[in-house]
Each structure stands twice: as structure tokens, then as C-alpha cells.
Design a protein around this motif. Structure first.
Motif, PDB file in Angstrom:
ATOM      1  N   SER A  32      18.224  46.886  -5.008  1.00  0.00           N
ATOM      2  CA  SER A  32      19.292  47.322  -3.937  1.00  0.00           C
ATOM      3  C   SER A  32      20.924  47.381  -4.691  1.00  0.00           C
ATOM      4  O   SER A  32      21.887  47.352  -3.823  1.00  0.00           O
ATOM      5  N   SER A  33      20.991  47.059  -5.923  1.00  0.00           N
ATOM      6  CA  SER A  33      22.316  47.253  -6.501  1.00  0.00           C
ATOM      7  C   SER A  33      22.201  47.434  -8.083  1.00  0.00           C
ATOM      8  O   SER A  33      21.199  47.377  -8.589  1.00  0.00           O
ATOM      9  N   PHE A  34      23.353  47.982  -8.401  1.00  0.00           N
ATOM     10  CA  PHE A  34      23.589  48.304  -9.920  1.00  0.00           C
ATOM     11  C   PHE A  34      24.981  48.335 -10.155  1.00  0.00           C
ATOM     12  O   PHE A  34      25.962  48.440  -9.238  1.00  0.00           O
ATOM     13  N   THR A  35      25.329  48.121 -11.510  1.00  0.00           N
ATOM     14  CA  THR A  35      26.722  48.103 -12.069  1.00  0.00           C
ATOM     15  C   THR A  35      26.814  49.174 -12.838  1.00  0.00           C
ATOM     16  O   THR A  35      26.017  49.607 -13.741  1.00  0.00           O
ATOM     17  N   ILE A  36      28.114  49.641 -12.641  1.00  0.00           N
ATOM     18  CA  ILE A  36      28.496  50.941 -13.411  1.00  0.00           C
ATOM     19  C   ILE A  36      29.691  50.660 -14.550  1.00  0.00           C
ATOM     20  O   ILE A  36      30.707  49.787 -13.871  1.00  0.00           O
ATOM     21  N   ASP A  37      29.542  51.007 -15.614  1.00  0.00           N
ATOM     22  CA  ASP A  37      30.855  50.697 -16.616  1.00  0.00           C
ATOM     23  C   ASP A  37      31.481  52.120 -16.732  1.00  0.00           C
ATOM     24  O   ASP A  37      30.936  52.994 -17.324  1.00  0.00           O
ATOM     25  N   PHE A  38      32.792  52.331 -16.131  1.00  0.00           N
ATOM     26  CA  PHE A  38      33.586  53.619 -16.329  1.00  0.00           C
ATOM     27  C   PHE A  38      34.240  53.839 -17.622  1.00  0.00           C
ATOM     28  O   PHE A  38      34.346  52.552 -18.219  1.00  0.00           O
ATOM     29  N   ASP A  39      34.842  54.912 -17.999  1.00  0.00           N
ATOM     30  CA  ASP A  39      35.349  54.893 -18.812  1.00  0.00           C
ATOM     31  C   ASP A  39      37.029  54.517 -18.971  1.00  0.00           C
ATOM     32  O   ASP A  39      37.626  54.527 -19.883  1.00  0.00           O
ATOM     33  N   ARG A  40      37.486  54.161 -17.672  1.00  0.00           N
ATOM     34  CA  ARG A  40      38.784  53.738 -17.325  1.00  0.00           C
ATOM     35  C   ARG A  40      38.733  52.519 -16.301  1.00  0.00           C
ATOM     36  O   ARG A  40      37.585  52.371 -15.619  1.00  0.00           O
ATOM     37  N   THR A  41      39.930  52.021 -16.191  1.00  0.00           N
ATOM     38  CA  THR A  41      40.088  51.021 -15.081  1.00  0.00           C
ATOM     39  C   THR A  41      39.769  51.760 -13.741  1.00  0.00           C
ATOM     40  O   THR A  41      40.070  52.967 -13.654  1.00  0.00           O
ATOM     41  N   TYR A  42      39.096  50.936 -12.831  1.00  0.00           N
ATOM     42  CA  TYR A  42      38.510  51.630 -11.601  1.00  0.00           C
ATOM     43  C   TYR A  42      39.855  51.684 -10.752  1.00  0.00           C
ATOM     44  O   TYR A  42      40.522  50.597 -10.502  1.00  0.00           O
ATOM     45  N   PRO A  43      40.266  53.023 -10.103  1.00  0.00           N
ATOM     46  CA  PRO A  43      41.596  52.861  -9.224  1.00  0.00           C
ATOM     47  C   PRO A  43      41.410  51.981  -7.910  1.00  0.00           C
ATOM     48  O   PRO A  43      40.448  51.950  -7.382  1.00  0.00           O
ATOM     49  N   GLN A  44      42.688  51.305  -7.896  1.00  0.00           N
ATOM     50  CA  GLN A  44      42.628  50.423  -6.652  1.00  0.00           C
ATOM     51  C   GLN A  44      42.375  50.933  -5.517  1.00  0.00           C
ATOM     52  O   GLN A  44      43.112  51.874  -5.201  1.00  0.00           O
ATOM     53  N   GLY A  45      41.530  50.538  -4.423  1.00  0.00           N
ATOM     54  CA  GLY A  45      41.405  50.938  -3.193  1.00  0.00           C
ATOM     55  C   GLY A  45      40.846  52.453  -3.291  1.00  0.00           C
ATOM     56  O   GLY A  45      40.706  52.842  -1.965  1.00  0.00           O
ATOM     57  N   LEU A  46      40.331  52.982  -4.159  1.00  0.00           N
ATOM     58  CA  LEU A  46      39.514  54.095  -4.105  1.00  0.00           C
ATOM     59  C   LEU A  46      38.124  53.854  -3.591  1.00  0.00           C
ATOM     60  O   LEU A  46      37.374  53.113  -4.125  1.00  0.00           O
ATOM     61  N   ASP A  47      37.674  54.651  -2.625  1.00  0.00           N
ATOM     62  CA  ASP A  47      36.599  54.544  -2.007  1.00  0.00           C
ATOM     63  C   ASP A  47      35.315  55.052  -2.908  1.00  0.00           C
ATOM     64  O   ASP A  47      35.305  56.006  -3.497  1.00  0.00           O
ATOM     65  N   VAL A  48      34.419  54.179  -3.054  1.00  0.00           N
ATOM     66  CA  VAL A  48      33.330  54.727  -4.054  1.00  0.00           C
ATOM     67  C   VAL A  48      32.686  55.679  -3.825  1.00  0.00           C
ATOM     68  O   VAL A  48      32.018  56.615  -4.700  1.00  0.00           O
ATOM     69  N   ASN A  49      32.400  56.151  -2.473  1.00  0.00           N
ATOM     70  CA  ASN A  49      31.711  57.232  -1.925  1.00  0.00           C
ATOM     71  C   ASN A  49      32.374  58.445  -2.546  1.00  0.00           C
ATOM     72  O   ASN A  49      32.088  59.632  -2.652  1.00  0.00           O
ATOM     73  N   ARG A  50      33.916  58.499  -2.623  1.00  0.00           N
ATOM     74  CA  ARG A  50      34.550  59.664  -3.261  1.00  0.00           C
ATOM     75  C   ARG A  50      34.587  59.928  -4.792  1.00  0.00           C
ATOM     76  O   ARG A  50      34.814  61.177  -5.235  1.00  0.00           O
ATOM     77  N   THR A  51      34.027  58.862  -5.457  1.00  0.00           N
ATOM     78  CA  THR A  51      34.216  59.144  -6.716  1.00  0.00           C
ATOM     79  C   THR A  51      32.823  59.079  -7.501  1.00  0.00           C
ATOM     80  O   THR A  51      32.601  59.478  -8.634  1.00  0.00           O
ATOM     81  N   LEU A  52      31.872  58.729  -6.845  1.00  0.00           N
ATOM     82  CA  LEU A  52      30.401  58.651  -7.399  1.00  0.00           C
ATOM     83  C   LEU A  52      29.464  59.573  -6.699  1.00  0.00           C
ATOM     84  O   LEU A  52      29.651  60.045  -5.599  1.00  0.00           O
ATOM     85  N   ASP A  53      28.855  60.417  -7.492  1.00  0.00           N
ATOM     86  CA  ASP A  53      27.848  61.493  -7.196  1.00  0.00           C
ATOM     87  C   ASP A  53      26.384  60.814  -7.845  1.00  0.00           C
ATOM     88  O   ASP A  53      26.223  60.714  -8.805  1.00  0.00           O
ATOM     89  N   VAL A  54      25.572  60.119  -6.918  1.00  0.00           N
ATOM     90  CA  VAL A  54      24.362  59.216  -7.240  1.00  0.00           C
ATOM     91  C   VAL A  54      23.366  60.170  -6.633  1.00  0.00           C
ATOM     92  O   VAL A  54      23.176  60.363  -5.649  1.00  0.00           O
ATOM     93  N   GLU A  55      22.104  60.225  -7.631  1.00  0.00           N
ATOM     94  CA  GLU A  55      20.862  60.758  -7.048  1.00  0.00           C
ATOM     95  C   GLU A  55      19.901  59.948  -7.763  1.00  0.00           C
ATOM     96  O   GLU A  55      19.812  59.574  -9.031  1.00  0.00           O
ATOM     97  N   VAL A  56      18.596  59.509  -6.834  1.00  0.00           N
ATOM     98  CA  VAL A  56      17.510  58.830  -7.407  1.00  0.00           C
ATOM     99  C   VAL A  56      16.367  59.668  -7.531  1.00  0.00           C
ATOM    100  O   VAL A  56      16.179  60.200  -6.381  1.00  0.00           O
ATOM    101  N   THR A  57      15.696  59.717  -8.467  1.00  0.00           N
ATOM    102  CA  THR A  57      14.698  60.534  -8.773  1.00  0.00           C
ATOM    103  C   THR A  57      13.329  59.569  -8.983  1.00  0.00           C
ATOM    104  O   THR A  57      13.362  58.715  -9.623  1.00  0.00           O
ATOM    105  N   THR A  58      12.399  59.791  -7.947  1.00  0.00           N
ATOM    106  CA  THR A  58      11.189  58.918  -8.304  1.00  0.00           C
ATOM    107  C   THR A  58       9.874  59.936  -8.500  1.00  0.00           C
ATOM    108  O   THR A  58      10.160  61.156  -8.554  1.00  0.00           O
ATOM    109  N   GLU A  59       8.651  59.481  -8.452  1.00  0.00           N
ATOM    110  CA  GLU A  59       7.563  60.448  -8.877  1.00  0.00           C
ATOM    111  C   GLU A  59       7.457  61.218  -7.731  1.00  0.00           C
ATOM    112  O   GLU A  59       7.084  62.333  -7.681  1.00  0.00           O
ATOM    113  N   ASP A  60       7.837  60.749  -6.474  1.00  0.00           N
ATOM    114  CA  ASP A  60       7.409  61.476  -5.280  1.00  0.00           C
ATOM    115  C   ASP A  60       8.568  62.117  -4.416  1.00  0.00           C
ATOM    116  O   ASP A  60       8.334  63.079  -3.682  1.00  0.00           O
ATOM    117  N   ASP A  61      10.020  61.810  -5.016  1.00  0.00           N
ATOM    118  CA  ASP A  61      10.744  62.091  -4.118  1.00  0.00           C
ATOM    119  C   ASP A  61      12.197  61.981  -4.675  1.00  0.00           C
ATOM    120  O   ASP A  61      12.299  61.661  -5.685  1.00  0.00           O
TER     121      ASP A  61
END
Length: 598
Positions: free
Chosen positions: A53-82
Motif C-alpha cells: 500500500s505504499s512506495f517511495t519515489i526518488d525524484f531528480d530534484r527537491t520536491y516542491p514544498q506544498g505541492l499536491d502529489v496528485n498534481r505531479t504524479l502520473d501513476v499506473e499499475v499494470t497486473t496480469e488481469d487489469d
């Protein structure tokens, strides 16, 4: 990609998460779907899956203070069925490195799945199909079986049935598998070892009665055994004796988990002295402390002891690195574990009446003790037919073994005049008791001597006929004055004698009413020294207060120093070897009754 960002398979997810969250600052949870990200995109250099239920991301720069993670991440999970777009519930920016962000999504929504996570175009594999379960070890334990083989078919069936439902198990015995049943004793323990082999016993603590049949028999039974005989405080100091130096412990690799079984034996063992010649037996706590290194070499460490419950508690009070102490020797029925200094102590009675069961759970760091109980064998109904067939066969063979000739007597061994004086059977009996343990004095009550032995061959059945109770030898240190009191207790209400003796002689002086006026008790031909301490052996019936005898003024050395029947067999062998027959005159003058002078 930064070194250390890819998860090492040797480090648990929980440990990794703890490291990554240390010192992290928490931003407000931002509900929403990652697919709606419309803020500035940061390049992803590394990714670590922490758990499902969690993962850690290492970005190429300092993460901007106060920036909503939903605005900067585009995440997609691919499984065998879905294809899944995880819902973020929280995120944390690491204080020590603000380019690292740990993202939490809906609880366990990847649990049980395998696939890949794509973050801002970078893909990383994950596998949560088999999250590690704690290691669980079921332990079955017995102690002080004393040759009682008849319930073993039920015990075996119980262990087998329970073990089938367990992931891992061990069957351990805390010693004294011998002495107490003619079927076993007459064959120097061979049937007992055969049965425990069939039952897949893993290890046994060496008990004091393992020495009862002599050193040659001990060595033969250990060689016959397919299970480990253990004792850390037993030292063979004479290499010429048949007994080899025992193993102090054994480590079992069970599904990659190292399980240590460490053992202690009663010191010194209450048994015939010749059985332990050339050996030394050391202090329990001092011995255990020498093996503290086992705590580092094992994941689970069990003490399997034959030292008695009070000594087990003392051990737990002074040694804190055992995960459990499984005891024997004192025949204690512990229906609940005793928790002593954080260590559970258990014991399962005696005589195959109970089998103990509990489990130990190891989570990679700690061991927990769970679900202990004693199973009464009388309540069991299922029987292991293979084991039962062996038991039935041994019982049938015993009828033939009981007819085995163990000696002969020309004089016969009689008890008929036992209430008037010493008798030939009483003298043989008490001599055997005294010789067996090397005591100064032996006494036994007439009520325990149940039949005569006529002239001719003496069979094993004769011994069990004259002593059918299975009484044990009890050793006591007692003063001369208290010994006189015990002898005087032996005067019956009708003016008769109740005590047969060896090592001393006594005279009752009675008045006309048959009442005791005085007594003379002599040891080595002289009046017994009232201030001296003597080594006495009697039977456990008397020692426990049977027939009104009181030994409370003395000090019990050993409550159970072996079976009286074994002492009779052993002494019969010695007399046959030295004299060629077991002959006693009926009345040697050890006991007399005289009229008191007016």
C-alpha cells in the motif's frame, strides 16, 4: 538511479519502511486519482516498493514544498488481469533528502498481486503475491514415561493428527523413559526405544533412570535410538567406560529456521552408583551460562531438562535466553505454563498419562509462546495401529520373558516370620536396596513383601510377585537419634515387628502387655551414634508417610532413586556371579524381641 533505492530481497519490507519513514515530514493527505495529475512533472530517478500500500519515489530534484502529489504524479499499475490507477491517501517528503517522497495509496489494494508500477513514464516491477508469514513451530512433549508403553498408540495418533495440521513440528521427551514396567525393564529398555523410534521422537534429555540398567545397556540403547540423547552438564571423565560423551545440544534446521534444543540432567543422577561411574555432573545454571552463545546461533532456543520443576524455575530466574523450558523428573502436571522471568516453563506429568502441546512463533526477530495445554491420554480414542501392534507384541512376549530364570536359591527366601524377626526374604530385599544406592542403612515395611520364593529357580515373575507395587527407592540423610525413633515406630500395636533392615540390628524390649520399654539399635556392631548422620534408603511409600512413618526430621536426598524391582534383579545377578546361588538363612539375628527386665 541512486544506490540503495532498489529493494534488497534480504531486507524485509517492514524494516525498509521504517528506515525510509525515519525523520520524514508529513504533508496533508490529498484524495484523488493519480490519473488526473496536471501539475509540474518531475523526472523519476528511482523507485522502492515498501509494501502493498505504499512506495517511495526518488525524484531528480527537491520536491516542491506544498505541492499536491496528485498534481505531479502520473501513476499506473499494470497486473496480469487489469490496469489500476491507485488512489493516493497520503504522502511524506523525507526531511533528510527532500527529493524522496513516500506515497501511500488505498490500503492493501495491491495485496496478493504481481505486476509493474509506472510513475511518470518509468516502470518498476512489484510482487506482493506471497507476503512472508511468521514461522510457527508446534512442539509435542512427554516426560517420565517410565516404561508405560500401553498409552503410546494413542499418543502417537494424537501427535500425528496434530502434526498434519502444523507447518513444522518437533516431538521432544524430557527424560526417564525407562524403569517402571516389567515389559520394558526385563529387556533393558529395548522395547521403549523401538516404540519411540516408530513415533519419530526427535530428541530426549538424558534422565537419571536412563542409567538404571547399567552402562553397557545405556550405550546399547543410545546406539539403537534414532533420536538424539542430550545432556550439557554430563561429563565422561573416564574414557574407558562404555558411555560416550553426550551431546550438549542439537540444532535443527527447520524450513531455514535454526531451532536449538539444549539439555540438562539431574546432578548427580539418583540411580545405582555403578551406572554413573567415570562421570561427573555439573551445576545447572553454571553449565547453561557456558552456552549463552547459542542465543546468537539459533532463532529459537529450547531448554529440555530433567532436573525437576523447582530447578527449572531456578534456571529461568538466572538464565534469560531460553524461549521455553520443557521439564521432567518431578512428575509435575502443569496445566498452565509457569512464566518465570519472562520464560515459560512446562511439564507433562508422568507415566504416559499426558502429552504436552504448544507452539512457538518466530517473526524474524522475536519468539512468542502460544496455545499451551496438556492432553490427557485417557480422553484420546484414535490409535496409531502400527505402534499399537508393536505394543501388543511386546506385551505378549513379556509373558515369556517373565518366565526367564534370573537365579536360583537352595534355602528359599521366606517372609513367614516377618512379624517376629528378620527373615531370609527381608534380608535379601534390604541388602539389595542398600547395595543399589550405596547406603549405610536400608529399611522396608513388611506389608510391601507379598510372597515367599520357594527353593529352586527364581524367575522374573517371582520378583514381580513379591514386589507388585512398583515402589521406588527413596534416599534420606538422617541422624542416629531420628533413626532410633523410626525403628521404634516400627513396633506394631500387637507387639510385632514391621521393619526389615540391612546395615543395622535392633532389639525391642517389651513388657508383659507387649509395650515398648526400651530398644537397642546398633550399627557396625556398636550402638548407633545419635549425633551422626546416616545415609538411609527406604521405599517411597514409607518416605511419603505410609503406615504412619515420619521422616520429616531427615533430609530427603532423592525421592526416586530407581525401582525396588530393579534393585532386586541387580543384586540377584551379583549374588549369582559371586556365590552361585541366592541363599539366606531364615533369621540372622538382625531383629529380636526380648522381655524387658522388671
Amino acid at each position: 538511479m541512486r544506490a540503495g533505492m532498489i529493494k534488497s530481497k534480504s531486507i524485509s519490507a517492514a524494516v525498509l519502511a521504517a528506515v525510509m519513514f525515519a525523520g520524514a515530514s508529513t504533508a496533508a493527505a490529498a484524495p484523488g486519482n493519480s490519473g488526473n495529475a496536471n501539475g509540474p512533472k518531475l523526472d523519476v530517478e528511482g523507485f522502492t516498493d515498501v509494501d502493498s500500500s505504499s512506495f517511495t519515489i526518488d525524484f531528480d530534484r527537491t520536491y516542491p514544498q506544498g505541492l499536491d502529489v496528485n498534481r505531479t504524479l502520473d501513476v499506473e499499475v499494470t497486473t496480469e488481469d487489469d490496469v489500476i490507477e491507485p488512489e493516493f491517501t497520503d504522502y511524506e517528503v523525507h526531511k533528510d533528502d527532500r527529493s524522496q517522497v513516500t506515497v501511500t495509496h488505498a490500503e492493501d489494494d495491491l495485496d496478493g498481486l504481481t505486476g509493474s508500477i509506472t510513475v511518470n513514464g518509468e516502470s518498476f516491477d512489484f510482487d506482493y503475491s506471497s507476503e512472508e508469514e511468521p514461522f510457527v513451530l508446534d512442539i509435542f512433549h512427554t516426560n517420565d514415561i517410565h516404561g508405560k508403553i500401553d498409552p503410546l498408540g494413542k499418543i502417537s495418533a494424537f501427535i500425528n493428527e496434530e502434526a498434519e495440521q502444523a507447518d513444522n513440528h518437533l516431538f521432544l521427551d524430557a527424560g526417564d523413559i525407562f524403569s517402571g514396567n516389567a515389559v520394558v525393564d526385563l529387556q533393558d529398555g529395548e522395547p521403549m526405544v523401538d516404540l519411540l523410534n516408530e513415533m519419530n521422537l526427535d530428541a530426549m534429555a538424558i534422565g537419571n533412570h536412563e542409567f538404571d540398567y547399567g552402562q553397557e545397556a545405556f550405550a546399547a540403547r543410545e546406539e539403537q535410538a534414532e533420536f538424539d540423547w542430550l545432556s550439557a552438564n554430563t561429563e565422561v571423565v573416564d574414557s574407558s567406560i562404555p558411555i560416550a560423551q553426550p551431546q550438549p545440544y542439537e540444532i535443527y534446521d527447520i524450513d531455514g529456521v535454526e531451532v536449538g534444543v539444549f539439555s540438562l540432567t539431574q546432578a548427580p543422577p539418583s540411580t545405582r552408583p555403578s551406572g554413573i561411574e567415570g562421570m561427573e555432573f555439573h551445576d545447572y545454571v553454571e553449565t547453561a551460562e557456558q552456552y549463552e552463545y547459542l542465543e546468537e546461533e539459533t532463532d529459537i532456543l529450547i531448554a529440555l531438562t530433567h532436573i525437576g520443576n523447582s530447578a527449572d524455575q531456578h534456571l529461568a530466574e538466572n538464565v534469560d535466553f531460553f524461549d521455553v523450558i520443557i521439564g521432567g523428573h518431578s512428575h509435575t502436571r502443569l496445566f498452565e505454563e509457569q512464566m518465570v522471568n519472562g520464560t515459560p516453563v512446562v511439564q507433562a506429568g508422568s507415566d504416559s498419562l499426558f502429552v504436552g502441546h504448544f507452539n512457538l512463533e518466530f517473526d524474524g526477530e522475536e519468539v512468542s509462546f502460544n496455545d499451551y495445554y496438556l492432553q490427557e491420554t485417557d480422553e484420546l480414542t484414535e490409535v496409531n495401529e502400527d505402534v499399537q501392534e508393536m505394543i501388543d507384541s511386546y506385551n505378549e512376549e513379556a509373558e515369556e520373558v517373565l518366565q526367564e530364570v534370573i537365579g536360583e536359591t537352595n534355602t528359599g527366601l521366606y517372609r513367614d516370620a516377618r512379624y517376629e524377626r528378620d527373615t531370609s526374604l527381608g534380608n535379601f530385599w534390604t541388602d539389595a536396596m542398600r547395595e543399589q544406592v550405596g547406603a549405610d542403612i536400608a529399611i522396608t515395611n513388611n506389608g510391601g513383601i507379598r510372597a515367599n520364593i520357594e527353593p529352586g529357580e527364581i524367575t522374573a515373575a517371582d520378583i514381580y510377585t513379591v514386589e507388585p507395587f512398583g515402589n521406588a527407592l527413596t534416599e534420606i540423610n538422617i541422624s542416629g537419634a531420628d533413626m532410633i525413633d523410626v525403628i521404634e515406630m516400627g513396633l506394631r500395636d500387637d507387639g510385632g515387628v514391621d521393619l526389615q533392615v540391612s546395615g543395622l540390628e535392633y532389639v525391642y524390649y517389651l513388657n508383659e502387655e507387649g509395650e515398648l520399654v526400651d530398644s537397642d539399635v546398633t550399627f557396625d556392631g556398636e550402638a548407633i551414634d545419635e549425633d551422626e548422620t546416616y545415609h538411609l534408603v527406604t521405599n517411597n511409600f514409607m518416605a511419603e508417610g505410609g503406615s504412619g512413618y515420619d521422616f520429616s526430621a531427615g533430609e530427603i536426598i532423592y525421592e526416586d532413586a530407581g525401582q525396588i524391582t530393579n534393585a532386586l534383579f541387580t543384586y540377584a545377578d551379583e549374588l549369582m556371579d559371586s556365590e552361585g546361588a541366592i541363599d539366606y538363612e531364615d533369621g540372622e539375628g538382625r531383629i529380636t524381641i526380648e522381655e524387658a527386665e522388671e
